[in-house]
Design a protein around this motif. Structure first.
Motif, PDB file in Angstrom:
ATOM      1  N   GLY A 102       0.809  -1.210   0.000  1.00  0.00           N
ATOM      2  CA  GLY A 102       0.000   0.000   0.000  1.00  0.00           C
ATOM      3  C   GLY A 102       0.840   1.257   0.000  1.00  0.00           C
ATOM      4  N   VAL A 103       1.962   1.234   0.693  1.00  0.00           N
ATOM      5  CA  VAL A 103       2.821   2.416   0.774  1.00  0.00           C
ATOM      6  C   VAL A 103       3.568   2.641  -0.539  1.00  0.00           C
ATOM      7  N   ILE A 104       3.629   1.621  -1.407  1.00  0.00           N
ATOM      8  CA  ILE A 104       4.183   1.779  -2.754  1.00  0.00           C
ATOM      9  C   ILE A 104       3.146   2.388  -3.690  1.00  0.00           C
ATOM     10  N   ALA A 105       1.881   2.052  -3.470  1.00  0.00           N
ATOM     11  CA  ALA A 105       0.815   2.571  -4.333  1.00  0.00           C
ATOM     12  C   ALA A 105       0.703   4.084  -4.247  1.00  0.00           C
ATOM     13  N   VAL A 106       1.063   4.660  -3.117  1.00  0.00           N
ATOM     14  CA  VAL A 106       0.931   6.121  -2.936  1.00  0.00           C
ATOM     15  C   VAL A 106       1.808   6.895  -3.916  1.00  0.00           C
ATOM     16  N   PRO A 107       3.138   6.694  -3.925  1.00  0.00           N
ATOM     17  CA  PRO A 107       3.944   7.476  -4.877  1.00  0.00           C
ATOM     18  C   PRO A 107       3.677   7.115  -6.332  1.00  0.00           C
ATOM     19  N   LEU A 108       3.303   5.865  -6.598  1.00  0.00           N
ATOM     20  CA  LEU A 108       2.967   5.513  -7.978  1.00  0.00           C
ATOM     21  C   LEU A 108       1.776   6.328  -8.471  1.00  0.00           C
ATOM     22  N   ALA A 109       0.763   6.460  -7.634  1.00  0.00           N
ATOM     23  CA  ALA A 109      -0.413   7.247  -8.021  1.00  0.00           C
ATOM     24  C   ALA A 109      -0.066   8.722  -8.155  1.00  0.00           C
ATOM     25  N   ALA A 110       0.715   9.244  -7.209  1.00  0.00           N
ATOM     26  CA  ALA A 110       1.086  10.662  -7.259  1.00  0.00           C
ATOM     27  C   ALA A 110       1.907  10.973  -8.504  1.00  0.00           C
ATOM     28  N   LEU A 111       2.869  10.112  -8.825  1.00  0.00           N
ATOM     29  CA  LEU A 111       3.696  10.335 -10.011  1.00  0.00           C
ATOM     30  C   LEU A 111       2.888  10.185 -11.293  1.00  0.00           C
ATOM     31  N   THR A 112       1.889   9.325 -11.279  1.00  0.00           N
ATOM     32  CA  THR A 112       1.015   9.202 -12.448  1.00  0.00           C
ATOM     33  C   THR A 112       0.227  10.488 -12.661  1.00  0.00           C
TER      34      THR A 112
END
Length: 737
Positions: free
Chosen positions: A443-453
């Motif tokens: 879940g903590v990986i999904a955060v920056p992936l979404a923000a960078l997207t």
């Protein structure tokens, strides 16, 4: 005569209350309605089936105990008698315990806090990205986060990571404000949020510090010495908040508090540093043996597969629907073990999966393993969190390179530094360490992936509209991401078999539209380019959304370990934490029978021991938390579990147990099948433990109580996963009554 002059300079609409669905002044008209739609969808996805929630058994026992007394609440006691704690810090369970105190002890009451934490996390992410890259970027980031499968599964699961994820997001938001204005107070508040996250996830919360420190050092508009001083002050506050519970435990006499699980020396520091941190990197040659913790080797980045004797048990052979290629099995398909200090994996044999059970080969591209340095690219984890890897990578590289000539305080570059460092740090940590079935870690990986997207889409779109060589980056990023998505979807050929071709075709169409409509092209034009952008977003988000919506599908639902869709479920009832075991048996939540109900024989045994316990402090003792679990969940009974979660913890010692019997605090002992998790993570079954020595003494020195004495038709069975179970035997110790 007085003349009244109306003030025509008053802002239009002043004094008129704005409807909550209307955007504030200065925002696009669609911003607030779109955010509300995303928020409602998040609440639906996270809360769907909450009325059918099931207990995450090991943690639910602690929550039940925490509702019985405030002492158990503070220490996170596993049992109502406050004999031993969880093998984790209790902070993540405090919201669950408060909810249970308000609404009563029900599965849905324990799930509700995670739903609220999920909605709050999405809103905080929106706020941070909006201040960094604008409203459109924030809406795209929120939508990407909403449609990431692991984010959906995470906030439906009663584990540590929902609160932890919210805390590190709040820390990022506070750091962002501190960096923009050069203020101290929000920076100190960021330290507080990281400290609270530590109470939920321990040292993993500190992995966000490089990202937060980099943003403030790079972009805060104050002199370097002041930046360093303020970071130091924030670090002091963060350390104080982080260590507060451990210090309180250390300062409390051992006789006045529960024993700290996971340790051999009853130290909270050993539990945090050794048991829950160093053990996860044992495959790299790091040992926790000297820290006073229960230690074992785990599958991490150094070796593929579990080491140190962790073996699989009863691996299934039937291919699951939607199983990944390459021999990878579904978590429900293989039995076996996990490792101490980790709860779960696919709920196998009380929820500790062996790392090998996740797949038939090394972690690598397309593999199902959760071992090895390449595990983050394997289908088991990438299908839950990694759909946007290519786009995020392109965004962070371009964001840093294209802004390298900007002023030091450039907000856009600081944002890319924040999310890029966050992603790289956690990616490296999880690649090197053990994951072992804990999909919700991602879940903590999904955060920056979404923000960078979100931020990357806006940046690449502007570069595309500006023309030149940079205009080709957006089509390239879309092509790479769509190809990766089609590849991942193709790893599950029996799950939505047309999904991979659909992603590929949609991605190709989006790239063609972008190429044709590029500035300077034969048919350049804003409308056609916008269609290409919309097709691009659909292409990169189609596959993850197909996984995320499986929460509505009873055949998949969510795994109880944060996974949604075919890589996390073999099938089952769906709902919160429902899982189907080989042979058709159902395990709910995690770690054994989590229904919270006693069988007829268990009720009779409990009535008998309660009636005959006399002045004993405990109704009975038992050799393992899983034997105690049904009685704690159903009745909040004071049971003494032996050996802690792993079965290897030296509490109580044989001498101490004999003293408990001699003093009349323990009269009955229930033995059979309750060995903790020791036999499953490489440490059990090898040598004698305090629990096995106590069991041997009980069998030789205490009187066996036949099932007929309490009206049972047979001895109760232990609360193991699946059907069947191991028969148990009740013993009476000390003087007869």
């Amino acid at each position: 005569m007085a003349t009244t002059v109306l003030d025509t300079t008053a802002p239009a609409g002043a004094g008129v209350r704005r409807a909550p669905w209307r955007s504030p002044v200065g925002q696009p008209a669609y911003a607030r309605p779109a955010l509300l739609v995303i928020t409602v969808l998040a609440a639906v996805l996270y809360a769907w089936g909450i009325n059918h929630s099931q207990y995450h058994t090991f943690y639910a026992n602690a929550v039940r105990s925490m509702t019985e007394s405030w002492k158990a609440f503070f220490y996170g006691s596993f049992d109502p008698g406050n004999s031993i704690t969880l093998d984790k810090l209790p902070g993540f369970l405090w919201p669950q315990a408060i909810s249970a105190r308000i609404f009563g002890f029900h599965p849905w009451a324990l799930t509700l806090p995670q739903v609220l934490e999920g909605v709050a996390s999405l809103l905080v992410l929106y706020r941070v990205v909006r201040r960094w890259a604008g409203y459109n970027a924030a809406l795209i980031a929120s939508g990407a986060f909403l449609l990431t499968p692991v984010a959906v599964g995470l906030f439906r699961t009663a584990v540590e990571d929902p609160l932890f994820t919210l805390c590190v997001l709040l820390a990022a938001e506070a750091t962002q404000r501190a960096a923009e204005a050069g203020r101290l107070r929000p920076l100190v508040m960021a330290g507080v949020w990281v400290g609270i996250g530590f109470q939920s996830k321990m040292l993993e919360a500190w992995a966000v510090l490089p990202a937060l420190a980099a943003v403030y050092l790079i972009s805060a508009p104050v002199p370097l010495r002041k930046r360093l001083t303020r970071l130091g002050l924030s670090a002091v506050v963060m350390t104080a908040v982080s260590a507060s519970w451990m210090v309180a435990v250390a300062l409390t006499p051992a006789n006045d508090r529960p024993y700290v699980d996971g340790t051999t020396n009853n130290s909270a520091f050993s539990m945090v540093v050794g048991y829950n941190f160093l053990n996860r990197f044992s495959s790299l040659g790091i040992s926790a043996a000297s820290t006073g913790s229960i230690s074992a080797t785990r599958g991490g980045g150094g070796h593929g597969g579990s080491q140190g004797g962790a073996a699989s048990h009863g691996a299934g052979t039937t291919e699951a629907a939607g199983a990944p290629r390459g021999g990878a099995q579904h978590p429900r398909q293989a039995g076996g073990s996990g490792t101490p200090g980790t709860h779960a994996g696919a709920q196998q044999d009380a929820a500790h999966l062996p790392d090998r059970a996740q797949g038939g080969g090394p972690g690598g591209f397309g593999g199902g393993s959760q071992d090895g340095w390449s595990k983050m690219f394997g289908s088991a984890l990438a299908s839950q969190t990694g759909w946007l890897y290519p786009f995020a990578a392109v965004a962070v590289v371009c964001g840093l390179l294209w802004r390298r000539g900007s002023p030091r305080t450039d907000r856009i570059r600081a944002g890319f530094a924040l999310w890029g460092t966050w992603l790289a740090t956690y990616f490296l940590v999880f690649s090197a360490g053990s994951v072992g079935g804990h999909t919700y870690y991602m879940g903590v990986i999904a955060v920056p992936l979404a923000a960078l997207t979100g931020g990357g889409t806006i940046m690449l779109w502007r570069a595309y509209r500006a023309g030149g060589r940079r205009a080709w980056v957006l089509p390239g990023a879309v092509a790479a991401t769509a190809a990766w998505g089609a590849f991942l979807a193709g790893e599950f050929p029996s799950f939505l078999p047309r999904l991979a071709p659909a992603v590929g075709v949609l991605g190709l169409a989006a790239v063609v539209l972008l190429v044709v409509a590029r500035p300077g092209g034969a048919r350049s034009g804003g409308r056609l380019a916008l269609v290409g952008l919309a097709a691009s977003l659909a292409a990169v988000l189609l596959a993850p959304s197909a996984w995320a919506v499986q929460v509505f599908n009873p055949a998949y639902g969510s795994s109880g370990m944060g996974a949604v869709g075919p890589s996390g479920m073999r099938g089952g009832r769906g709902g919160h934490g429902a899982a189907k075991w080989p042979g058709g048996a159902h395990a709910r939540g995690g770690f054994g029978d989590s229904g919270g109900r006693l069988t007829s024989d268990q009720r009779k045994l409990l009535a008998y021991t309660t009636a005959h316990r006399g002045s004993a402090e405990y109704v009975f003792a038992t050799d393992g938390w899983n034997n105690a679990s049904p009685y704690i969940l159903a009745k909040g009974t004071r049971i003494l579990p032996l050996g802690g979660f792993s079965g290897q913890v030296p509490f109580p010692t044989e001498a101490d147990f004999r003293q408990l019997v001699a003093s009349g605090k323990v009269r009955y002992v229930l033995l059979g099948g309750g060995r903790g998790m020791g036999a499953m993570f490489g440490g059990g079954g090898r040598g004698s433990t305090s629990a096995t020595r106590i069991a041997g003494w009980v069998r030789s020195d205490c009187t066996r109580v036949p099932a007929s004495a309490y009206g049972g038709t047979q001895s109760p069975k232990t609360a193991t996963t699946g059907e069947g179970g191991t028969a148990q035997t009740l013993y009476q110790c000390g003087p007869a009554r």
